[in-house]
Design a protein around this motif. Structure first.
Motif, mmCIF file in Angstrom:
data_model
loop_
_atom_site.group_PDB
_atom_site.id
_atom_site.type_symbol
_atom_site.label_atom_id
_atom_site.label_comp_id
_atom_site.label_asym_id
_atom_site.label_seq_id
_atom_site.Cartn_x
_atom_site.Cartn_y
_atom_site.Cartn_z
ATOM 1 N N GLU A 29 52.711 51.131 101.704
ATOM 2 C CA GLU A 29 53.754 50.249 102.223
ATOM 3 C C GLU A 29 54.343 49.395 101.104
ATOM 4 O O GLU A 29 55.567 49.200 101.029
ATOM 5 C CB GLU A 29 53.191 49.371 103.328
ATOM 6 N N GLN A 60 59.795 56.919 108.489
ATOM 7 C CA GLN A 60 60.977 56.661 109.302
ATOM 8 C C GLN A 60 61.582 55.291 108.998
ATOM 9 O O GLN A 60 62.801 55.132 109.049
ATOM 10 C CB GLN A 60 60.621 56.824 110.775
ATOM 11 N N ARG A 61 60.760 54.326 108.631
ATOM 12 C CA ARG A 61 61.303 53.042 108.187
ATOM 13 C C ARG A 61 62.160 53.245 106.940
ATOM 14 O O ARG A 61 63.270 52.695 106.844
ATOM 15 C CB ARG A 61 60.176 52.059 107.866
ATOM 16 N N CYS A 62 61.639 54.035 106.017
ATOM 17 C CA CYS A 62 62.380 54.301 104.780
ATOM 18 C C CYS A 62 63.707 54.992 105.086
ATOM 19 O O CYS A 62 64.753 54.621 104.547
ATOM 20 C CB CYS A 62 61.529 55.158 103.856
ATOM 21 N N ARG A 73 65.501 54.943 107.844
ATOM 22 C CA ARG A 73 66.445 54.037 108.506
ATOM 23 C C ARG A 73 67.081 53.090 107.497
ATOM 24 O O ARG A 73 68.297 52.865 107.519
ATOM 25 C CB ARG A 73 65.725 53.246 109.600
ATOM 26 N N ARG A 74 66.260 52.541 106.609
ATOM 27 C CA ARG A 74 66.787 51.584 105.635
ATOM 28 C C ARG A 74 67.715 52.270 104.642
ATOM 29 O O ARG A 74 68.760 51.716 104.263
ATOM 30 C CB ARG A 74 65.614 50.907 104.916
ATOM 31 N N ASP A 108 55.448 56.149 110.478
ATOM 32 C CA ASP A 108 56.216 54.913 110.602
ATOM 33 C C ASP A 108 56.827 54.500 109.271
ATOM 34 O O ASP A 108 57.963 54.017 109.216
ATOM 35 C CB ASP A 108 55.344 53.784 111.165
ATOM 36 N N GLU A 151 58.345 49.526 99.825
ATOM 37 C CA GLU A 151 59.269 48.397 99.722
ATOM 38 C C GLU A 151 59.875 48.317 98.325
ATOM 39 O O GLU A 151 61.058 47.999 98.169
ATOM 40 C CB GLU A 151 58.553 47.094 100.081
#
Length: 233
Positions: free
Chosen positions: A6, A49-51, A53-54, A46, A10
């Motif tokens: 994580e 998919q977070r990556c 979307r961003r 997760d 970021e």
């Protein structure tokens, strides 16, 4: 470890934003240059998919799926691709980086990876496998890989694959094996030419069958034939 992944993700996203800002500042979009955002996130749905979307919010010209085909089982690799293609914009090019696990490790090898990726909506691929394996005397054929070091090819009059048209088709397996055994660089050149042509034909066929609406049937039959014989590489 999830926490480390994580944290790295970021950092990747911050770097992507800075790269895109510089890409715009330098006027690169107007010059026709394209910058792809690279989706990471290890094996975690997760994070992947977070990556995605961003990155989609940044509106890159295209998107790459990175960090796959690095030794994980094929099932996990395809799951990671699925996590990303569920989110990444369909109207933008989607590129899977470095797909092509060596046939010695993954039975289906690069061709199957490409077909599975196309099925999932991937547009672009890259891999060193066609030329790397050529340097080890391995040729891709529609019936699986063959290793020209094997003695059974010593008097084989057939081309590497009778159904693949390339400059290398002018030479027999026996002749190319002779070049391999003699440590002649021409062997690597001819097998590389053949392997690259093999993938050109594969992707051209995939495109045509998508257009014809029978990709699923064609791809299942193609993979079945490719895997029918034990890998000989």
């Amino acid at each position: 470890e999830y926490g480390a992944c994580e944290k790295s993700l970021e950092r990747t996203l911050r770097w992507a934003g800075r790269c895109f800002d510089e890409y715009v500042r330098l006027g690169m979009p107007q010059s026709g240059r394209l910058l792809f955002g690279i989706a990471q996130g290890s094996c975690y749905k997760d994070l992947r998919q977070r990556c995605c979307r961003r990155l989609s919010e940044i509106d890159f010209p295209g998107y790459a799926i990175g960090g796959v085909s690095v030794g994980e089982p094929e099932k996990e690799m395809l799951e990671q691709v699925d996590y990303c293609t569920e989110i990444l914009p369909e109207e933008k090019p989607r590129y899977v980086m470095g797909v092509g696990t060596p046939p010695q490790i993954l039975r289906m090898g690069t061709p199957g990876n490409i077909i599975e990726g196309v099925y999932r909506g991937v547009d672009l691929f890259d891999c060193v496998m066609p030329t790397r394996l050529a340097r080890h005397a391995c040729a891709f054929t529609l019936d699986g890989e063959i290793n020209l070091k094997n003695a059974k090819f010593a008097e084989d009059p057939l081309p590497l694959d009778p159904e693949i048209d390339s400059y290398a088709s002018n030479f027999s397996r026996a002749y190319i094996r002779h070049l391999v055994k003699a440590n002649e660089m021409l062997a690597c050149t001819l097998i590389s030419i053949h392997n690259i042509r093999f993938f050109q034909i594969l992707t051209s066929q995939a495109r045509r069958h998508i257009q014809d609406g029978d990709f699923c049937q064609w791809s299942a039959e193609w993979i079945k034939r490719y895997r029918a014989n034990e890998t000989q590489a």
